[in-house]
Design a protein around this motif. Structure first.
Motif, PDB file in Angstrom:
ATOM      1  N   UNK A  69      21.798  34.950  69.904  1.00 18.48           N
ATOM      2  CA  UNK A  69      23.004  34.123  69.956  1.00 18.48           C
ATOM      3  C   UNK A  69      23.256  33.390  68.654  1.00 18.48           C
ATOM      4  N   UNK A  97      22.468  38.980  75.669  1.00 16.13           N
ATOM      5  CA  UNK A  97      22.967  38.281  74.478  1.00 16.13           C
ATOM      6  C   UNK A  97      23.430  39.292  73.428  1.00 16.13           C
ATOM      7  N   UNK A 100      26.951  40.697  74.754  1.00 15.28           N
ATOM      8  CA  UNK A 100      28.161  39.872  74.662  1.00 15.28           C
ATOM      9  C   UNK A 100      28.263  39.129  73.334  1.00 15.28           C
ATOM     10  N   UNK A 101      27.206  38.395  72.967  1.00 20.94           N
ATOM     11  CA  UNK A 101      27.300  37.579  71.746  1.00 20.94           C
ATOM     12  C   UNK A 101      27.430  38.453  70.497  1.00 20.94           C
ATOM     13  N   UNK A 105      31.524  40.342  70.662  1.00 24.38           N
ATOM     14  CA  UNK A 105      32.093  39.615  69.521  1.00 24.38           C
ATOM     15  C   UNK A 105      32.308  40.555  68.331  1.00 24.38           C
TER      16      UNK A 105
ATOM     17  N   UNK B 112      36.859  37.067  71.562  1.00 22.66           N
ATOM     18  CA  UNK B 112      37.091  36.792  70.147  1.00 22.66           C
ATOM     19  C   UNK B 112      37.872  37.954  69.545  1.00 22.66           C
ATOM     20  N   UNK B 121      33.545  35.237  72.027  1.00 21.26           N
ATOM     21  CA  UNK B 121      33.636  35.809  73.368  1.00 21.26           C
ATOM     22  C   UNK B 121      32.614  35.085  74.217  1.00 21.26           C
ATOM     23  N   UNK B 127      25.322  31.444  76.274  1.00 18.01           N
ATOM     24  CA  UNK B 127      25.446  32.201  75.033  1.00 18.01           C
ATOM     25  C   UNK B 127      26.226  31.439  73.964  1.00 18.01           C
ATOM     26  N   UNK B 130      24.141  28.862  71.953  1.00 23.48           N
ATOM     27  CA  UNK B 130      23.362  29.435  70.840  1.00 23.48           C
ATOM     28  C   UNK B 130      24.262  29.770  69.656  1.00 23.48           C
ATOM     29  N   UNK B 131      25.438  30.304  69.947  1.00 27.68           N
ATOM     30  CA  UNK B 131      26.385  30.649  68.881  1.00 27.68           C
ATOM     31  C   UNK B 131      26.753  29.390  68.101  1.00 27.68           C
ATOM     32  N   UNK B 161      18.098  29.808  78.248  1.00 27.20           N
ATOM     33  CA  UNK B 161      18.555  29.936  76.858  1.00 27.20           C
ATOM     34  C   UNK B 161      19.094  28.618  76.312  1.00 27.20           C
TER      35      UNK B 161
END
Lengths: 323, 286
Positions: A69, A97, A100-101, A105, B112, B121, B127, B130-131, B161
């Motif tokens: 992430x 992760x 999706x991340x 993205x 996104x 997204x 999630x 973390x981003x 997470x």
């Protein structure tokens, strides 16, 4: 035309070293290259980058989900991120992760999984990642490479980096003879035909490429002429080469240290099944089981993924094919 | 900072914007016939504070390098973010009614690249957190002036997470990161404290090295103050625990867990509009 390779390599090096070396080269050339690691920086060879570029290195600790992430977040800021851990944990633990991340993205994050396959050896089944290719190749926006020696791993890292999109590279801990050199080609959706033979085509990836090259020599002594292809680009896959081999030999054997379900062999099956061909396919790998502790050599012998094991499997398939 | 989005300071105007966002969300969810009502409506004041006062951003230049980043982690409340973005001028308001429909830029969970103003997204919980941490690490290392804001939910705190990310934010002393937790006490299966208690949530974040601010999540002025206060804490990330009422402003939705994951019927929407219109008049007369 077969691609030349060194039949008597003097050196043995681990593919993970190629990743570490490429990272330093990329780090020098690109100030936007960042590396994240989840505790295992020395084992995955990110420590070389860390020593040179500490301001672009992130140690997340034992937290693979957050690593994926945070890397995605870093990549959204115009950076190229690399994440690295053992295959069992990344992509083993952080698949959602990554999905999706990173993939949804669609950000440039490259996932390097070291210590994959049975060649991890003594660590045992929990650490022998045998399902990662299946996990990664189903993801949209993801490229998947499984390099066969140290030099190829270095090139694979650069190749994934150049795509500016998600990428996955699988390496191993065990040292492998460096049978390629700087001139050996590597391209996305491409492959290397190292030996040309007419009876059967062995399509291999990772450490099984060198073993297949040795197997082809053994087979030759017994009158079986085998082609050997390094099918390092599992996604996108070299359909043309698979078609060519199907036509040339009519019998394809895939060899990989991965489950037979969902791996490189399955990717080949998908291509063949949607092609006009009556070629026969044998997917050789780990068949729906966990393995156990032992040295890499012992395990490769037990699961018939060393040169003599591959030769044995191929011989049997040739016999069935001709009868 | 080469440009600055005009900030709304007038409390009355801010309240009217929040009222408008609530109406838009009701219309969007009614038209979509699915989606998450309670959280979206309950977050209207927080998103008003963020997009109309707190954030440095430019709706006409969504990719402006120096913009503050707003990372939505609990993506299911995206209707409120879409409504805030449209009201701020990121895209035409008519488009709001395309939510969740085929061909729409307003995906059921944010994507996104689909819509201007969407940084990430999201949907799978934790999630985004973390981003946001990853972005803040870049901003801190490169001495950027922009900040990272992230909106997280309370139920989300049950994801492991979240704590991985919280730990790393603390390790790197991310004073440029402000998280806002929508503490509305509900999740799909019921109340958070019955499903798997997250309390004592403030003590947990404090133990992780975070600066904690607790605030009434419907008091726009206090929300703005809390965000400004977080900017003045340099060496620690801040968690603003915003206590909210799910469905706030529409009495038949308020406090009810059943409204977490469903949308209003046409009749319910009319009733919601009637109440919100009364609210609007009240604010006008203040």
């Amino acid at each position: 035309m077969a691609v030349p390779y060194n039949e008597n390599p003097k050196e043995k090096k681990a593919t993970r070293d190629g990743f570490g070396k490429a990272l330093v080269e990329i780090g020098e050339a690109d100030k936007n290259a960042w590396v994240l690691t989840a505790d295992v920086s020395e084992s995955t060879r990110t420590h070389w980058f860390a020593e040179k570029f500490p301001s672009r290195f992130v140690q997340v600790g034992i937290a693979e989900q957050n690593m994926a992430g945070a890397a995605a977040g870093i990549a959204t800021c115009g950076k190229q991120a690399f994440i690295s851990s053992f295959g069992a944990f990344s992509p083993g633990r952080n698949w959602e992760q990554i999905r999706v991340s990173i993939c949804y993205n669609n950000v440039p994050v490259i996932i390097h999984a070291s210590h994959t396959g049975i060649t991890v050896g003594p660590d045992g089944a929990s650490h022998q990642m045998l399902e990662d290719i299946a996990l990664m190749r189903t993801l949209p926006n993801m490229n998947v490479l499984v390099p066969s020696d140290m030099d190829q791993a270095k090139k694979a890292t650069h190749l994934l980096y150049e795509q500016k999109m998600p990428g996955y590279m699988r390496t191993s801990r065990e040292k492998i003879p460096t049978f390629t050199n700087e001139d050996t080609p590597m391209g996305l959706g491409s492959s290397n035909l190292f030996i040309e033979g007419d009876d059967v085509a062995i399509l291999a990836c990772g450490p099984m490429v060198w073993e297949s090259l040795l197997a082809a020599k053994e087979l030759k002594k017994e009158g079986i002429s085998a082609s050997v292809v390094d099918l390092y680009s599992v996604k996108p896959i070299d359909k043309e080469m698979i078609g060519k081999m199907a036509k040339k030999t009519g019998l394809i054997v895939t060899a990989e240290e991965h489950q037979v379900h969902g791996g490189m062999g399955s990717a080949v099956a998908e291509v063949l099944a949607q092609m006009k061909t009556d070629a026969v396919l044998k997917i050789h790998g780990i068949n729906n089981r966990f393995c156990e502790s032992g040295s890499a050599a012992e395990l490769m012998a037990k699961y018939k993924l060393d040169s003599s094991g591959i030769a044995e499997v191929v011989k049997e398939e040739v016999k069935k094919f001709k009868s | 900072m080469s440009k600055k989005f005009p900030r709304v300071h007038d409390p009355k105007k801010l309240k009217l914007i929040a009222n408008m966002i609530r109406r838009d969300v009701v219309d969007m969810l009614t038209e979509a016939k699915s989606g998450h009502s309670a959280g979206s409506i309950g977050l209207a004041d927080i998103f008003t504070a963020l997009y109309f006062n707190v954030l440095y951003h430019d709706p006409k230049d969504p990719d402006w390098e120096e913009r503050d980043r707003l990372v939505l982690s609990n993506g299911h409340v995206c209707p409120v973010m879409y409504a805030a973005l449209a009201n701020a001028g990121y895209f035409p308001k008519e488009e709001l009614l395309t939510l969740r429909k085929l061909g729409s830029r307003l995906q059921g969970h944010p994507h996104r690249g689909s819509l201007p103003g969407i940084e990430n997204s999201s949907g799978p919980l934790a999630q985004g957190f973390s981003i946001a941490v990853g972005m803040a690490i870049v901003a801190k290392r490169e001495r950027k002036r922009w900040r990272v804001y992230t909106v997280v939910s309370d139920g989300e705190q049950q994801e492991g997470q979240v704590w991985e990310a919280a730990m790393l934010a603390s390790k790197y002393n991310l004073g440029n990161l402000t998280a806002i937790m929508d503490r509305n006490n509900i999740q799909i299966d019921g109340f958070t404290e019955e499903i798997n208690p997250i309390e004592p949530i403030a003590a947990k974040y404090r133990a992780f090295g975070w600066n904690i601010i607790e605030v009434d999540g419907h008091n726009i002025k206090k929300l703005i103050d809390a965000c400004n206060e977080s900017k003045a804490v340099y060496e620690r990330p801040t968690m603003i625990i915003a206590h909210t009422i799910p469905g706030k402003g529409i009495p038949f939705m308020e406090f009810l867990t059943e409204w977490h994951g469903k949308s209003p019927t046409k009749e319910q929407a009319l009733e919601a509009h009637r109440i919100l219109e009364l609210d609007r008049r009240e604010v006008e007369e203040e």
